[in-house]
Design a protein around this motif. Structure first.
Motif, short mmCIF file in Angstrom:
data_model
loop_
_atom_site.label_atom_id
_atom_site.label_comp_id
_atom_site.label_asym_id
_atom_site.label_seq_id
_atom_site.Cartn_x
_atom_site.Cartn_y
_atom_site.Cartn_z
N HIS A 188 85.24 66.60 -71.36
CA HIS A 188 85.75 65.42 -70.69
C HIS A 188 86.24 65.83 -69.31
CE1 HIS A 188 89.70 67.78 -71.57
NE2 HIS A 188 89.86 67.36 -70.33
N GLU A 189 86.33 67.15 -68.88
CA GLU A 189 86.36 67.43 -67.41
C GLU A 189 85.19 67.20 -66.67
OE1 GLU A 189 88.91 71.27 -66.92
OE2 GLU A 189 87.46 71.70 -68.73
N VAL A 190 84.14 67.32 -67.08
CA VAL A 190 82.94 66.77 -66.32
C VAL A 190 82.50 65.21 -66.10
CG1 VAL A 190 80.32 67.09 -66.36
CG2 VAL A 190 81.58 68.65 -67.34
N VAL A 191 83.21 64.33 -66.79
CA VAL A 191 83.23 62.83 -66.81
C VAL A 191 84.23 62.50 -66.15
CG1 VAL A 191 81.34 62.99 -68.34
CG2 VAL A 191 83.66 62.52 -69.02
N LYS A 192 85.45 63.33 -65.84
CA LYS A 192 86.54 62.87 -65.10
C LYS A 192 86.21 61.68 -63.96
CE LYS A 192 91.26 63.76 -63.69
NZ LYS A 192 92.23 64.81 -63.37
N GLY A 193 86.63 60.51 -63.96
CA GLY A 193 86.33 59.87 -62.79
C GLY A 193 85.03 58.88 -62.90
N VAL A 194 84.22 59.25 -63.91
CA VAL A 194 82.78 58.52 -64.00
C VAL A 194 82.99 57.42 -64.72
CG1 VAL A 194 80.59 58.84 -65.28
CG2 VAL A 194 81.80 60.69 -64.02
N ASP A 195 82.34 56.30 -64.39
CA ASP A 195 82.27 55.14 -65.08
C ASP A 195 81.69 54.73 -66.19
OD1 ASP A 195 84.42 53.40 -63.24
OD2 ASP A 195 83.02 54.07 -61.85
N ILE A 196 80.26 55.23 -65.88
CA ILE A 196 79.15 55.10 -66.95
C ILE A 196 78.35 56.49 -66.95
CG2 ILE A 196 77.40 54.19 -68.10
CD1 ILE A 196 78.11 51.50 -66.87
N LEU A 197 78.32 57.14 -68.21
CA LEU A 197 77.63 58.21 -68.35
C LEU A 197 76.14 57.93 -69.06
CD1 LEU A 197 76.94 61.46 -68.60
CD2 LEU A 197 78.43 61.28 -70.51
N SER A 198 75.13 58.42 -68.64
CA SER A 198 73.90 58.53 -69.33
C SER A 198 73.77 59.60 -70.24
CB SER A 198 72.82 58.28 -68.46
OG SER A 198 72.82 56.70 -67.91
N PHE A 199 74.12 59.44 -71.29
CA PHE A 199 74.05 60.70 -72.29
C PHE A 199 72.76 61.12 -72.72
CE2 PHE A 199 74.91 63.32 -75.97
CZ PHE A 199 75.83 63.95 -75.73
N GLY A 200 72.32 62.23 -72.54
CA GLY A 200 71.16 62.61 -72.89
C GLY A 200 70.80 63.56 -74.25
N GLY A 201 70.06 63.17 -74.88
CA GLY A 201 69.94 64.12 -76.16
C GLY A 201 68.37 64.37 -76.28
N THR A 202 67.60 63.81 -75.82
CA THR A 202 66.02 63.87 -76.10
C THR A 202 65.59 65.17 -75.39
OG1 THR A 202 65.74 61.46 -75.76
CG2 THR A 202 63.60 62.85 -75.52
N LYS A 203 66.06 65.83 -74.24
CA LYS A 203 65.53 67.01 -73.88
C LYS A 203 66.63 67.94 -74.31
CE LYS A 203 64.47 65.76 -68.98
NZ LYS A 203 64.41 64.13 -69.02
N ASN A 204 67.34 67.83 -75.60
CA ASN A 204 68.35 68.87 -76.09
C ASN A 204 68.24 68.81 -77.50
OD1 ASN A 204 70.27 70.94 -75.67
ND2 ASN A 204 71.88 69.69 -76.28
N GLY A 205 67.07 68.45 -78.06
CA GLY A 205 66.66 68.71 -79.37
C GLY A 205 66.73 67.18 -80.32
N ALA A 206 66.81 66.15 -79.69
CA ALA A 206 66.59 64.97 -80.31
C ALA A 206 65.23 64.50 -80.38
CB ALA A 206 67.57 63.86 -79.69
N MET A 207 64.71 63.53 -80.90
CA MET A 207 63.46 62.93 -80.79
C MET A 207 63.23 61.86 -79.92
SD MET A 207 61.06 61.18 -83.89
CE MET A 207 62.28 59.86 -84.35
N LEU A 208 64.27 60.71 -79.81
CA LEU A 208 64.23 59.84 -78.93
C LEU A 208 65.58 59.04 -79.18
CD1 LEU A 208 62.29 56.66 -79.52
CD2 LEU A 208 62.44 58.51 -81.16
N ALA A 209 66.72 59.66 -78.21
CA ALA A 209 68.00 59.29 -78.20
C ALA A 209 68.89 59.68 -76.98
CB ALA A 209 68.58 59.97 -79.63
N GLU A 210 69.42 58.63 -76.39
CA GLU A 210 70.12 58.47 -75.28
C GLU A 210 71.39 57.55 -75.60
OE1 GLU A 210 68.91 60.60 -72.46
OE2 GLU A 210 67.28 61.15 -74.04
N ALA A 211 72.47 57.57 -74.60
CA ALA A 211 73.39 56.45 -74.89
C ALA A 211 74.14 56.36 -73.67
CB ALA A 211 74.23 57.10 -76.13
N ALA A 212 74.34 55.00 -73.36
CA ALA A 212 75.20 54.68 -72.21
C ALA A 212 76.64 55.01 -72.73
CB ALA A 212 74.84 53.25 -71.90
N VAL A 213 77.31 55.51 -72.15
CA VAL A 213 78.59 55.97 -72.63
C VAL A 213 79.63 55.48 -71.59
CG1 VAL A 213 80.21 57.78 -73.27
CG2 VAL A 213 77.88 58.08 -73.99
#
Length: 338
Positions: A188-213
């Motif tokens: 939570h410290e990294v996203v403090k003050g962020v309105d929308i995070l594009s959360f990445g999964g594909t580069k980190n072990g997913a097949m095809l999965a990201e999320a607008a957080v």
């Protein structure tokens, strides 16, 4: 042979595959109304300590960035990003297509934006209004396209500046796990003050999965329409959500990001002992940018090692990327051949 071309070339993590198999049983409500997607939102709430957060699974990072920015700006407005940012260099105009607005590219060492550079850009734009697009958002890439990581202090300064000037903050988190693992902080410290995070999964072990957080409730309103109109609302959303849930459970995403970072550090330590090899930027995540004599690089290619020339950083510059699946044996084999 070492595969350092990209973390996109890595396989799917076994736990992600197992999660996909586990949800492939029976029927479930479509378009994100399933229990798996509901659980993913609960997990994001826990991970980022944000009770108001909304989560919209998507298929890929470029679309995630485009949708996020489309919710932030109007066609006569602009997004300020670093010149090296993925949204500026590697998305074939998709953000502009989704938003109708403009990306304004800014320079800065290590692919990082600074308050001073943003301030100068805004001042110039406002002086030339209405002939120049009005700045309305900044986009921060964490970790950056050159393998550096914004510190918490840098993020705090940038988000505070954005708030003071009425700007939204988007974070391209295609490699967010690498950044959090590098900083050793709570997510939570990294996203403090962020309105929308594009959360990445594909580069980190997913097949095809990201999320607008989405952390800003005002931007969450109507985002469902942006999600659908952008062609990123999965009908069988549980299969996207299950991948992200598998990564988030028990901190697997940070474990995988931390391993990729550790392999990058191991590689960097070995490279620094080789005459004629130089690191161009601090190695803070899982990307390395180095100079190699061209005959040496060609010799490594001939032995089957995979990595990319990176002419934007110089005629003898190359990029090497480690991933969750990189092994010490691969690193040692590369260094031995080097």
């Amino acid at each position: 042979m070492a595969g350092f071309a990209s973390d996109n070339t890595a396989p799917i993590h076994p736990k992600v595959l197992a999660a996909l198999a586990a949800v492939n049983d029976g029927t479930a409500p479509a378009y994100g109304n399933d229990p798996v997607t509901a659980r993913l939102r609960e997990t994001m709430v826990e991970v980022f300590q944000a009770p108001q957060v909304r989560v919209f699974p998507v298929f890929n990072g470029s679309a995630c960035n485009g949708l996020a920015l489309a919710r932030m700006i109007r066609p006569y407005e602009s997004v300020l990003s670093h010149r090296q940012a993925h949204i500026n260099n590697d998305e074939c105009g998709l953000p502009e297509f989704f938003t109708g607005g403009k990306i304004v590219a800014i320079d800065g060492f290590g692919a990082k934006l600074t308050v001073e550079a943003i301030g100068d850009t805004i001042a110039h734009a406002l002086e030339h209004a209405p002939h120049t697009s009005r700045p309305k958002a900044i986009s921060l890439t964490q970790s950056t396209e050159l393998g550096t990581v914004y510190s918490l202090e840098e993020l705090a300064a940038l988000t505070a500046f954005a708030r003071a000037h009425g700007l939204y903050v988007h974070m391209d988190g295609a490699r967010i796990a690498n950044a959090v693992a590098s900083l050793g902080c709570a997510p939570h410290e990294v996203v403090k003050g962020v309105d929308i995070l594009s959360f990445g999964g594909t580069k980190n072990g997913a097949m095809l999965a990201e999320a607008a957080v989405i952390f800003n409730p005002a931007l969450a309103e109507d985002f469902a329409y942006v999600h659908k109109r952008g062609g990123q609302l999965p009908s069988k959303a549980r299969f996207v959500s299950a991948q992200l849930q598998a990564l988030l459970e028990d901190g697997l995403w940070l474990e995988l990001g931390g391993h990729a970072n550790a392999m990058a550090r191991l590689l960097a330590e070995g490279l620094q002992t080789v005459e004629g090899v130089a690191l161009l930027y601090p190695v803070e995540a899982n990307e390395l940018f180095v100079t190699l004599p061209r005959p040496v690089a060609q010799g490594l290619f001939a032995k089957g090692h995979q990595f990319y020339p990176w002419p934007a950083e110089g005629p003898d510059a190359y990029r090497l990327v480690t991933s969750f699946s990189t092994t010490q044996a691969e690193v040692k084999a590369f260094l031995a051949d080097l």
